[in-house]
Design a protein around this motif. Sequence first.
Motif, PDB file in Angstrom:
ATOM      1  N   GLY A 147       5.750  -0.931  11.883  1.00  0.00           N
ATOM      2  CA  GLY A 147       6.548  -1.625  12.890  1.00  0.00           C
ATOM      3  C   GLY A 147       6.195  -1.200  14.305  1.00  0.00           C
ATOM      4  O   GLY A 147       6.092  -2.035  15.208  1.00  0.00           O
ATOM      5  N   ARG A 148       5.990   0.096  14.513  1.00  0.00           N
ATOM      6  CA  ARG A 148       5.605   0.584  15.843  1.00  0.00           C
ATOM      7  C   ARG A 148       4.227   0.060  16.235  1.00  0.00           C
ATOM      8  O   ARG A 148       3.999  -0.288  17.391  1.00  0.00           O
ATOM      9  CB  ARG A 148       5.638   2.113  15.880  1.00  0.00           C
ATOM     10  CG  ARG A 148       7.045   2.692  15.904  1.00  0.00           C
ATOM     11  CD  ARG A 148       7.048   4.195  16.166  1.00  0.00           C
ATOM     12  NE  ARG A 148       6.306   4.968  15.177  1.00  0.00           N
ATOM     13  CZ  ARG A 148       6.820   5.416  14.028  1.00  0.00           C
ATOM     14  NH1 ARG A 148       8.064   5.152  13.715  1.00  0.00           N
ATOM     15  NH2 ARG A 148       6.076   6.123  13.186  1.00  0.00           N
ATOM     16  N   ALA A 149       3.339   0.004  15.270  1.00  0.00           N
ATOM     17  CA  ALA A 149       1.995  -0.516  15.561  1.00  0.00           C
ATOM     18  C   ALA A 149       2.067  -1.992  15.946  1.00  0.00           C
ATOM     19  O   ALA A 149       1.347  -2.440  16.838  1.00  0.00           O
ATOM     20  CB  ALA A 149       1.079  -0.325  14.360  1.00  0.00           C
ATOM     21  N   GLN A 150       2.948  -2.747  15.284  1.00  0.00           N
ATOM     22  CA  GLN A 150       3.059  -4.167  15.598  1.00  0.00           C
ATOM     23  C   GLN A 150       3.747  -4.412  16.943  1.00  0.00           C
ATOM     24  O   GLN A 150       3.589  -5.477  17.521  1.00  0.00           O
ATOM     25  CB  GLN A 150       3.811  -4.897  14.484  1.00  0.00           C
ATOM     26  CG  GLN A 150       2.982  -5.046  13.233  1.00  0.00           C
ATOM     27  CD  GLN A 150       3.713  -5.767  12.131  1.00  0.00           C
ATOM     28  OE1 GLN A 150       4.926  -5.875  12.136  1.00  0.00           O
ATOM     29  NE2 GLN A 150       2.961  -6.274  11.168  1.00  0.00           N
ATOM     30  N   ASP A 151       4.487  -3.440  17.431  1.00  0.00           N
ATOM     31  CA  ASP A 151       5.108  -3.565  18.748  1.00  0.00           C
ATOM     32  C   ASP A 151       4.093  -3.385  19.870  1.00  0.00           C
ATOM     33  O   ASP A 151       4.355  -3.769  21.006  1.00  0.00           O
ATOM     34  CB  ASP A 151       6.234  -2.540  18.914  1.00  0.00           C
ATOM     35  CG  ASP A 151       7.472  -2.917  18.128  1.00  0.00           C
ATOM     36  OD1 ASP A 151       7.600  -4.099  17.742  1.00  0.00           O
ATOM     37  OD2 ASP A 151       8.311  -2.024  17.886  1.00  0.00           O
ATOM     38  N   GLN A 165       0.824  -1.211   0.000  1.00  0.00           N
ATOM     39  CA  GLN A 165       0.000   0.000   0.000  1.00  0.00           C
ATOM     40  C   GLN A 165       0.856   1.258   0.000  1.00  0.00           C
ATOM     41  O   GLN A 165       0.345   2.357  -0.135  1.00  0.00           O
ATOM     42  CB  GLN A 165      -0.921   0.022   1.226  1.00  0.00           C
ATOM     43  CG  GLN A 165      -1.842  -1.162   1.344  1.00  0.00           C
ATOM     44  CD  GLN A 165      -2.788  -1.301   0.173  1.00  0.00           C
ATOM     45  OE1 GLN A 165      -3.323  -0.327  -0.329  1.00  0.00           O
ATOM     46  NE2 GLN A 165      -2.968  -2.518  -0.311  1.00  0.00           N
ATOM     47  N   GLY A 166       2.161   1.082   0.176  1.00  0.00           N
ATOM     48  CA  GLY A 166       3.062   2.224   0.204  1.00  0.00           C
ATOM     49  C   GLY A 166       3.064   2.951   1.534  1.00  0.00           C
ATOM     50  O   GLY A 166       3.446   4.115   1.610  1.00  0.00           O
ATOM     51  N   ASP A 167       2.634   2.277   2.592  1.00  0.00           N
ATOM     52  CA  ASP A 167       2.581   2.908   3.912  1.00  0.00           C
ATOM     53  C   ASP A 167       3.978   3.072   4.505  1.00  0.00           C
ATOM     54  O   ASP A 167       4.931   2.411   4.112  1.00  0.00           O
ATOM     55  CB  ASP A 167       1.722   2.087   4.867  1.00  0.00           C
ATOM     56  CG  ASP A 167       0.241   2.264   4.611  1.00  0.00           C
ATOM     57  OD1 ASP A 167      -0.110   3.217   3.891  1.00  0.00           O
ATOM     58  OD2 ASP A 167      -0.548   1.462   5.104  1.00  0.00           O
ATOM     59  N   ASP A 168       4.064   3.934   5.489  1.00  0.00           N
ATOM     60  CA  ASP A 168       5.297   4.167   6.239  1.00  0.00           C
ATOM     61  C   ASP A 168       5.591   2.911   7.071  1.00  0.00           C
ATOM     62  O   ASP A 168       4.872   2.601   8.017  1.00  0.00           O
ATOM     63  CB  ASP A 168       5.107   5.393   7.140  1.00  0.00           C
ATOM     64  CG  ASP A 168       6.293   5.660   8.045  1.00  0.00           C
ATOM     65  OD1 ASP A 168       7.360   5.052   7.822  1.00  0.00           O
ATOM     66  OD2 ASP A 168       6.152   6.486   8.961  1.00  0.00           O
ATOM     67  N   MET A 169       6.642   2.185   6.719  1.00  0.00           N
ATOM     68  CA  MET A 169       6.930   0.915   7.368  1.00  0.00           C
ATOM     69  C   MET A 169       7.390   1.097   8.821  1.00  0.00           C
ATOM     70  O   MET A 169       7.213   0.195   9.632  1.00  0.00           O
ATOM     71  CB  MET A 169       7.953   0.123   6.558  1.00  0.00           C
ATOM     72  CG  MET A 169       7.422  -0.329   5.191  1.00  0.00           C
ATOM     73  SD  MET A 169       5.770  -1.086   5.246  1.00  0.00           S
ATOM     74  CE  MET A 169       6.114  -2.578   6.143  1.00  0.00           C
TER      75      MET A 169
END
Length: 104
Positions: free
Chosen positions: A61-65, A53-57
Amino acid sequence: MRLTFKDRQEIEAIIKGFGEAEHEQIRQLVEQQVESQKHNPIEAAMTLFFAKQGDDMDMVGRAQDDCDAQEMAHKFLWDYVTKIEEQRLGESIWKARHSYREVA
């Protein structure tokens, strides 16, 4: 194996009729599969999805933490594997009931 609509309805009825023993059997199978994973494959799939989607990776990563995000991914995996195992057990019971078709 191709199942007719009637076959699928019968399998769904079998699944809905599962008792405590069947649910415990399914829970044990799901626990073996899910808990043996070192990394949740849902998180990897979401990373790939957001990358396309071209999102800020870094944000991904912070969201997955986040503990809540990890818990949601674990719950999704658990629920999905449970659904698969219910279907697998329901189909095996259905096949056992209809095994005479192959003999004839």
